[in-house]
Design a protein around this motif. Structure first.
Motif, PDB file in Angstrom:
ATOM      1  N   SER A 510       0.864  -1.173   0.000  1.00 10.92           N
ATOM      2  CA  SER A 510       0.000   0.000   0.000  1.00 10.92           C
ATOM      3  C   SER A 510       0.901   1.223   0.000  1.00 10.92           C
ATOM      4  CB  SER A 510      -0.940   0.022   1.213  1.00 10.92           C
ATOM      5  OG  SER A 510      -0.201   0.251   2.407  1.00 10.92           O
ATOM      6  N   LEU A 511       0.343   2.354  -0.384  1.00  5.20           N
ATOM      7  CA  LEU A 511       1.125   3.584  -0.400  1.00  5.20           C
ATOM      8  C   LEU A 511       1.556   3.954   1.016  1.00  5.20           C
ATOM      9  CD1 LEU A 511       2.036   5.446  -2.679  1.00  5.20           C
ATOM     10  CD2 LEU A 511       0.107   6.941  -2.157  1.00  5.20           C
ATOM     11  N   GLY A 512       0.674   3.722   1.976  1.00  5.65           N
ATOM     12  CA  GLY A 512       1.023   3.995   3.361  1.00  5.65           C
ATOM     13  C   GLY A 512       2.165   3.120   3.844  1.00  5.65           C
ATOM     14  N   LEU A 513       2.197   1.857   3.391  1.00  2.00           N
ATOM     15  CA  LEU A 513       3.287   0.959   3.775  1.00  2.00           C
ATOM     16  C   LEU A 513       4.615   1.471   3.234  1.00  2.00           C
ATOM     17  CD1 LEU A 513       4.208  -1.688   5.098  1.00  2.00           C
ATOM     18  CD2 LEU A 513       3.680  -2.860   2.939  1.00  2.00           C
ATOM     19  N   ASP A 514       4.635   1.965   2.012  1.00  2.00           N
ATOM     20  CA  ASP A 514       5.864   2.532   1.447  1.00  2.00           C
ATOM     21  C   ASP A 514       6.351   3.721   2.270  1.00  2.00           C
ATOM     22  OD1 ASP A 514       6.107   0.699  -0.522  1.00  2.00           O
ATOM     23  OD2 ASP A 514       5.849   2.078  -2.205  1.00  2.00           O
ATOM     24  N   LEU A 515       5.431   4.601   2.650  1.00  2.84           N
ATOM     25  CA  LEU A 515       5.810   5.769   3.452  1.00  2.84           C
ATOM     26  C   LEU A 515       6.340   5.342   4.811  1.00  2.84           C
ATOM     27  CD1 LEU A 515       2.812   8.134   2.579  1.00  2.84           C
ATOM     28  CD2 LEU A 515       5.165   8.316   1.755  1.00  2.84           C
ATOM     29  N   LEU A 516       5.736   4.321   5.411  1.00  2.00           N
ATOM     30  CA  LEU A 516       6.210   3.810   6.692  1.00  2.00           C
ATOM     31  C   LEU A 516       7.624   3.255   6.566  1.00  2.00           C
ATOM     32  CD1 LEU A 516       5.764   2.902   9.652  1.00  2.00           C
ATOM     33  CD2 LEU A 516       4.754   0.787   8.728  1.00  2.00           C
ATOM     34  N   ILE A 517       7.881   2.499   5.493  1.00  3.21           N
ATOM     35  CA  ILE A 517       9.207   1.909   5.296  1.00  3.21           C
ATOM     36  C   ILE A 517      10.257   2.997   5.089  1.00  3.21           C
ATOM     37  CG2 ILE A 517      10.585   0.486   3.724  1.00  3.21           C
ATOM     38  CD1 ILE A 517       8.073  -1.229   3.294  1.00  3.21           C
ATOM     39  N   ILE A 518       9.909   4.036   4.311  1.00  3.84           N
ATOM     40  CA  ILE A 518      10.857   5.140   4.097  1.00  3.84           C
ATOM     41  C   ILE A 518      11.185   5.813   5.430  1.00  3.84           C
ATOM     42  CG2 ILE A 518      11.133   7.406   3.028  1.00  3.84           C
ATOM     43  CD1 ILE A 518       9.439   6.369   0.688  1.00  3.84           C
ATOM     44  N   PHE A 519      10.183   6.049   6.263  1.00 10.10           N
ATOM     45  CA  PHE A 519      10.408   6.694   7.558  1.00 10.10           C
ATOM     46  C   PHE A 519      11.278   5.814   8.456  1.00 10.10           C
ATOM     47  CE2 PHE A 519       9.095   7.192  12.017  1.00 10.10           C
ATOM     48  CZ  PHE A 519       9.451   8.527  12.222  1.00 10.10           C
ATOM     49  N   ARG A 520      10.969   4.514   8.512  1.00 10.19           N
ATOM     50  CA  ARG A 520      11.723   3.622   9.381  1.00 10.19           C
ATOM     51  C   ARG A 520      13.127   3.354   8.867  1.00 10.19           C
ATOM     52  NH1 ARG A 520       8.424  -1.510  11.459  1.00 10.19           N
ATOM     53  NH2 ARG A 520      10.555  -1.900  12.213  1.00 10.19           N
ATOM     54  N   THR A 521      13.348   3.554   7.560  1.00 12.11           N
ATOM     55  CA  THR A 521      14.698   3.390   7.010  1.00 12.11           C
ATOM     56  C   THR A 521      15.670   4.384   7.643  1.00 12.11           C
ATOM     57  OG1 THR A 521      13.856   2.532   4.909  1.00 12.11           O
ATOM     58  CG2 THR A 521      16.065   3.458   4.892  1.00 12.11           C
ATOM     59  N   VAL A 522      15.183   5.585   7.903  1.00 10.22           N
ATOM     60  CA  VAL A 522      16.039   6.604   8.520  1.00 10.22           C
ATOM     61  C   VAL A 522      16.534   6.121   9.883  1.00 10.22           C
ATOM     62  CG1 VAL A 522      16.148   8.970   9.356  1.00 10.22           C
ATOM     63  CG2 VAL A 522      14.843   8.436   7.285  1.00 10.22           C
TER      64      VAL A 522
END
Length: 532
Positions: A510-522
């Motif tokens: 989901s688009l929200g899952l992608d945003l979550l992964i980008i945030f947690r990557t930091v």
């Protein structure tokens, strides 16, 4: 041997098994339609009629045209023509009645609005009944009964709206009658003219359907010509694989069948196919199961076309289903809307990232040149979406540039890693050039991490679901990476764990899952787990 009509309008590509098979194909004459009669054989030397074979799908005529009309847009053109006919009928029918007979002042806005409202109702009614579907548009029938019935319903609804909103003075019963009577011949003319234009466009190869590879049995394929596929289903064939008519073949019994199914996937990649369609008997469950199992590694949707028995039923006017219906055997991991949303996020994220991080990238490049001799960037071939190869960009962190059949993974305290390279790898700065891969469309911000081709081959032979990672674009970061699955995979169990995370991501995107992964990557970069 299989031939593929190159979608760029060049000479058809040959994908052959041997030099002998290529020379055989070159010796065949070209028929009037421009197709090469191919009978390349795989498997045992039995009767040629029992041999599976790939065939040619020739779209050279279409590829030579400068303007291509997507088949999916044809219904929109027909609807637009009908809308114009209805609005003209409103202006000259209802408007003419008021101006010449009733003495009411002519109201341009009212008549355009009434025409647009009636056109919307007519198109919605027609669309719900399949009036703008591909098979109805290509049908030689004039659709007289459909047009009369849909316009009759539209006129009733229009009269009801006029009564409901109390506009009877300016839009009286006489206006509605004149409007309705004039609209019918205009709608007939609209349909006839558009069908003539469509027939001309098809003759000149200007109509482009969804690009497909057709896989089917020998007793089913002859009834499905390229024109049948276009007119019934809105498909343009870029490759065709012919299988034996008998369904008494299985996964272990006939390797030539499996080779042909793999060839279909190859043709789909080379030809830019959007899906794979099957032409097999609906009662042959064994063949369908084998084909579906073999195509599980492909991200392309797979459609099962109605067989000749089903088509004979649906061609009967008394049958309630449309002639063009098909069964979705395998759906794409992401719909077109989801792919567009993900691509938009990639472009925005990569573009903003490159602008903000460009000073850091310049400093990194200068530091690499000052520390060691050699190129700034490390380039390596990787496997991307649908098995397509691409070149990945990274800042060089090692003294070697491995890109062959054997690639040794980096290990903790690896002597090949430079001093600066260790810092770049620990902070993931070496991955920043992959933002260029994202903009080029080879990668996504989020997805399964791409591995060296040598590693893909090794783990693909050990893990049956490994190829599923290629159902989406590879990413700079992913669900596996934020769960600590980074670095060396010395044991198969380590790769299996990473694969499980990747497959979960693909199934639950989901688009929200992608945003979550980008945030947690930091936060994961700050923790530096398994980063060496």
């Amino acid at each position: 041997m299989a031939l593929l009509a190159d979608r760029m309008g060049r000479k058809p590509l040959r994908v052959g098994d041997s030099e002998q098979s290529r020379s055989r194909a070159d010796a065949f004459p070209v028929d009037a339609a421009g197709a090469l009669p191919v009978d390349g054989q795989l498997g045992t030397k039995n009767d040629p009629k029992d041999q599976p074979r790939p065939s040619v799908a020739n779209d050279d005529l279409a590829s030579r045209q400068s303007v291509q009309i997507p088949c999916a847009a044809v219904g929109g053109f027909f609807a637009a023509a009908d809308a114009v006919a209805v609005v003209v009928a409103s202006l000259f029918g209802a408007g003419g009645y008021q101006l010449l007979l009733s003495g009411v002042p002519f109201n341009l806005d009212l008549h355009i609005g009434a025409g647009l409202a009636a056109a919307t109702l007519y198109i919605l009614i027609g669309r719900s009944s399949g009036f703008y579907q591909v098979d109805a548009l290509f049908s030689p029938r004039r659709n007289t009964r459909d047009i009369v019935w849909y316009w009759f319903l539209t006129s009733l609804l229009l009269a009801f709206l006029a009564f409901l909103f109390r506009i009877g003075v300016e839009f009286s019963r006489g206006s509605i009658m004149c409007f309705s009577i004039l609209a019918l011949p205009l709608l007939f003319a609209s349909r006839d003219l558009m069908k003539m234009a469509l027939a001309s466009a098809v003759r000149h190869g200007r109509v482009q359907g969804r690009r497909v590879v057709t896989v089917g049995l020998r007793n089913e394929l002859p009834a499905l010509s390229q024109m049948d596929l276009l007119r019934r289903f809105g498909l343009t064939e870029v490759g065709r694989i012919e299988l034996p008519s008998s369904g008494n073949w299985s996964l272990a019994a006939n390797k030539s069948i499996l080779a042909l199914l793999d060839r279909a996937l190859e043709l789909a990649r080379l030809g830019g196919a959007e899906e794979i369609v099957l032409a097999v008997s609906w009662t042959d469950a064994r063949s369908i199961d084998l084909i579906r199992e073999r195509f599980r590694n492909s991200p392309l949707p797979v459609q099962l076309l109605p067989d000749h028995k089903i088509r004979s039923l649906t061609s009967n006017p008394a049958f309630s289903l449309r002639r063009s219906f098909a069964i979705e055997v395998q759906r794409a991991p992401l719909s077109r809307l989801e792919q567009s949303a993900k691509r938009l996020l990639d472009i925005l994220g990569a573009g903003i990232g490159l602008v903000l991080l460009s000073p850091l990238c310049v400093l990194t490049a200068v530091a690499i040149k000052l520390e060691t001799r050699g190129p700034v960037f490390f380039l390596q071939k990787r496997t991307g979406f649908n098995g397509n190869l691409f070149t990945i960009f990274k800042f060089r962190t090692m003294t070697v540039m491995e890109n062959g059949a054997e690639v040794v993974q980096a290990t903790r305290n690896d002597p090949r890693i430079t001093t600066l390279g260790g810092l770049l790898r620990a902070t993931s700065i070496d991955e920043l050039p992959q933002l260029l891969n994202v903009l080029l469309g080879n990668m996504s911000l989020v997805g399964p991490r791409p591995h060296a081709i040598a590693h893909d081959g090794y783990y693909g032979s050990l893990l049956s679901d490994y190829a599923f990672r290629h159902h989406v674009k590879p990413g700079i970061t992913g669900w596996a990476q934020i769960h600590g699955c980074r670095g060396e995979t010395a044991e198969v169990a380590s790769m299996k764990k990473r694969l499980d995370f990747d497959l979960w991501y693909i199934s639950n995107w989901s688009l929200g899952l992608d945003l979550l992964i980008i945030f947690r990557t930091v936060t994961e970069v700050i923790r530096r787990r398994n980063a060496y």
